[in-house]
Design a protein around this motif. Structure first.
Motif, PDB file in Angstrom:
ATOM      1  N   ARG A  91      13.078 -17.005  -2.615  1.00 35.13           N
ATOM      2  CA  ARG A  91      12.120 -17.420  -1.586  1.00 35.13           C
ATOM      3  C   ARG A  91      10.769 -17.745  -2.224  1.00 35.13           C
ATOM      4  N   PRO A  92      10.037 -18.680  -1.605  1.00 35.01           N
ATOM      5  CA  PRO A  92       8.682 -18.973  -2.083  1.00 35.01           C
ATOM      6  C   PRO A  92       7.707 -17.877  -1.623  1.00 35.01           C
ATOM      7  N   ALA A  93       6.549 -17.860  -2.229  1.00 34.58           N
ATOM      8  CA  ALA A  93       5.545 -16.830  -1.946  1.00 34.58           C
ATOM      9  C   ALA A  93       5.212 -16.708  -0.462  1.00 34.58           C
ATOM     10  N   ASP A  94       5.126 -17.833   0.262  1.00 38.44           N
ATOM     11  CA  ASP A  94       4.747 -17.749   1.676  1.00 38.44           C
ATOM     12  C   ASP A  94       5.810 -17.044   2.522  1.00 38.44           C
ATOM     13  N   GLN A  95       7.042 -16.976   2.044  1.00 41.14           N
ATOM     14  CA  GLN A  95       8.090 -16.227   2.746  1.00 41.14           C
ATOM     15  C   GLN A  95       8.190 -14.787   2.249  1.00 41.14           C
ATOM     16  N   ILE A  96       7.620 -14.511   1.088  1.00 37.14           N
ATOM     17  CA  ILE A  96       7.642 -13.150   0.535  1.00 37.14           C
ATOM     18  C   ILE A  96       6.482 -12.321   1.074  1.00 37.14           C
ATOM     19  N   ARG A  97       5.350 -12.943   1.371  1.00 40.06           N
ATOM     20  CA  ARG A  97       4.191 -12.198   1.878  1.00 40.06           C
ATOM     21  C   ARG A  97       4.522 -11.340   3.102  1.00 40.06           C
ATOM     22  N   PRO A  98       5.237 -11.860   4.112  1.00 39.06           N
ATOM     23  CA  PRO A  98       5.566 -11.006   5.262  1.00 39.06           C
ATOM     24  C   PRO A  98       6.462  -9.813   4.881  1.00 39.06           C
ATOM     25  N   ILE A  99       7.341 -10.001   3.901  1.00 40.40           N
ATOM     26  CA  ILE A  99       8.187  -8.895   3.422  1.00 40.40           C
ATOM     27  C   ILE A  99       7.294  -7.855   2.755  1.00 40.40           C
ATOM     28  N   ARG A 100       6.410  -8.320   1.894  1.00 42.61           N
ATOM     29  CA  ARG A 100       5.460  -7.419   1.219  1.00 42.61           C
ATOM     30  C   ARG A 100       4.628  -6.643   2.234  1.00 42.61           C
ATOM     31  N   ASP A 101       4.129  -7.335   3.246  1.00 44.25           N
ATOM     32  CA  ASP A 101       3.267  -6.692   4.234  1.00 44.25           C
ATOM     33  C   ASP A 101       4.032  -5.667   5.066  1.00 44.25           C
ATOM     34  N   GLU A 102       5.298  -5.939   5.359  1.00 45.46           N
ATOM     35  CA  GLU A 102       6.120  -4.963   6.079  1.00 45.46           C
ATOM     36  C   GLU A 102       6.406  -3.745   5.202  1.00 45.46           C
ATOM     37  N   ILE A 103       6.670  -3.972   3.932  1.00 41.10           N
ATOM     38  CA  ILE A 103       6.858  -2.849   3.004  1.00 41.10           C
ATOM     39  C   ILE A 103       5.583  -2.021   2.946  1.00 41.10           C
ATOM     40  N   ASP A 104       4.444  -2.678   2.877  1.00 40.22           N
ATOM     41  CA  ASP A 104       3.161  -1.971   2.818  1.00 40.22           C
ATOM     42  C   ASP A 104       2.956  -1.111   4.065  1.00 40.22           C
ATOM     43  N   ARG A 105       3.304  -1.630   5.217  1.00 43.74           N
ATOM     44  CA  ARG A 105       3.176  -0.870   6.463  1.00 43.74           C
ATOM     45  C   ARG A 105       4.053   0.385   6.407  1.00 43.74           C
ATOM     46  N   ARG A 106       5.285   0.216   5.957  1.00 44.12           N
ATOM     47  CA  ARG A 106       6.211   1.355   5.868  1.00 44.12           C
ATOM     48  C   ARG A 106       5.775   2.362   4.818  1.00 44.12           C
ATOM     49  N   VAL A 107       5.229   1.869   3.715  1.00 46.30           N
ATOM     50  CA  VAL A 107       4.728   2.752   2.660  1.00 46.30           C
ATOM     51  C   VAL A 107       3.583   3.615   3.198  1.00 46.30           C
ATOM     52  N   HIS A 108       2.681   3.020   3.966  1.00 48.96           N
ATOM     53  CA  HIS A 108       1.586   3.788   4.562  1.00 48.96           C
ATOM     54  C   HIS A 108       2.130   4.894   5.473  1.00 48.96           C
ATOM     55  N   GLU A 109       3.116   4.576   6.297  1.00 48.54           N
ATOM     56  CA  GLU A 109       3.733   5.591   7.174  1.00 48.54           C
ATOM     57  C   GLU A 109       4.369   6.706   6.350  1.00 48.54           C
ATOM     58  N   LEU A 110       5.101   6.334   5.310  1.00 48.71           N
ATOM     59  CA  LEU A 110       5.751   7.319   4.450  1.00 48.71           C
ATOM     60  C   LEU A 110       4.724   8.218   3.774  1.00 48.71           C
ATOM     61  N   LEU A 111       3.672   7.629   3.268  1.00 48.22           N
ATOM     62  CA  LEU A 111       2.634   8.406   2.593  1.00 48.22           C
ATOM     63  C   LEU A 111       1.997   9.409   3.544  1.00 48.22           C
ATOM     64  N   THR A 112       1.779   9.020   4.791  1.00 50.25           N
ATOM     65  CA  THR A 112       1.220   9.930   5.786  1.00 50.25           C
ATOM     66  C   THR A 112       2.143  11.119   6.020  1.00 50.25           C
ATOM     67  N   GLU A 113       3.446  10.887   5.987  1.00 48.27           N
ATOM     68  CA  GLU A 113       4.424  11.977   6.149  1.00 48.27           C
ATOM     69  C   GLU A 113       4.469  12.887   4.914  1.00 48.27           C
ATOM     70  N   LEU A 114       4.448  12.274   3.737  1.00 49.98           N
ATOM     71  CA  LEU A 114       4.607  13.043   2.493  1.00 49.98           C
ATOM     72  C   LEU A 114       3.362  13.821   2.111  1.00 49.98           C
ATOM     73  N   VAL A 115       2.222  13.216   2.346  1.00 49.55           N
ATOM     74  CA  VAL A 115       0.954  13.826   1.934  1.00 49.55           C
ATOM     75  C   VAL A 115       0.004  13.760   3.121  1.00 49.55           C
ATOM     76  N   PRO A 116       0.143  14.690   4.067  1.00 48.37           N
ATOM     77  CA  PRO A 116      -0.735  14.667   5.240  1.00 48.37           C
ATOM     78  C   PRO A 116      -2.206  14.810   4.815  1.00 48.37           C
ATOM     79  N   ALA A 117      -3.055  14.179   5.580  1.00 44.73           N
ATOM     80  CA  ALA A 117      -4.506  14.255   5.304  1.00 44.73           C
ATOM     81  C   ALA A 117      -4.957  15.704   5.376  1.00 44.73           C
ATOM     82  N   THR A 118      -5.828  16.069   4.462  1.00 44.14           N
ATOM     83  CA  THR A 118      -6.380  17.418   4.478  1.00 44.14           C
ATOM     84  C   THR A 118      -7.823  17.365   4.939  1.00 44.14           C
ATOM     85  N   SER A 119      -8.221  18.414   5.620  1.00 44.83           N
ATOM     86  CA  SER A 119      -9.600  18.431   6.131  1.00 44.83           C
ATOM     87  C   SER A 119     -10.538  19.042   5.130  1.00 44.83           C
TER      88      SER A 119
END
Length: 135
Positions: A107-135
């Motif tokens: 795929r060309p870059a313009d079709q890969i960007r949405p895949i990358r952005d979806e992975i980034d969204r999921r990575v953020h969710e996973l990180l929140t689960e694995l390493v909860p914010a500390t106060s």
């Protein structure tokens, strides 16, 4: 407190799993150990994937596809598969997630960007689960 370990697995370890590993490594800033592998690794990372990651100032140009090993799965706390099918060994007590994502191969870059952005969204969710914010 132990550092959680995440293993991202796809077939060629040249696109999705490399993007996911690089994004989690970037966002986790040392709070998570990150690895990636493929059931049938390619010879190199997809050049278009390298380009779209560079747009986020994340350099994956020195990375290379790695062969999935039993040791890598055993070491991981979370194994995230991305289309590797039955090639990924399953061990009791491991947390497995299957992220259904389009394969960026060919795929060309313009079709890969949405895949990358979806992975980034999921990575953020996973990180929140694995390493909860500390106060």
């Amino acid at each position: 407190m132990n550092t959680p370990e995440v293993l991202f697995v796809c077939v060629h370890n040249a696109g999705r799993s490399q993007m996911a590993a690089a994004l989690l490594h970037h966002h986790a800033a040392g709070r998570v150990t990150v690895r990636s592998a493929g059931s049938a690794p390619a010879n190199e990372i997809n050049p278009a994937v390298v380009a779209v990651m560079t747009e986020l100032d994340i350099d994956v140009s020195r990375e290379f596809p790695k062969k999935l090993s039993t040791d890598a799965v055993e070491a991981a706390d979370v194994v995230i598969t991305m289309g590797c099918g039955d090639a990924c060994p399953v061990f009791p007590g491991k947390r497995y997630l299957d992220w259904q994502l389009d394969d960026p191969a060919g795929r060309p870059a313009d079709q890969i960007r949405p895949i990358r952005d979806e992975i980034d969204r999921r990575v953020h969710e996973l990180l929140t689960e694995l390493v909860p914010a500390t106060s």
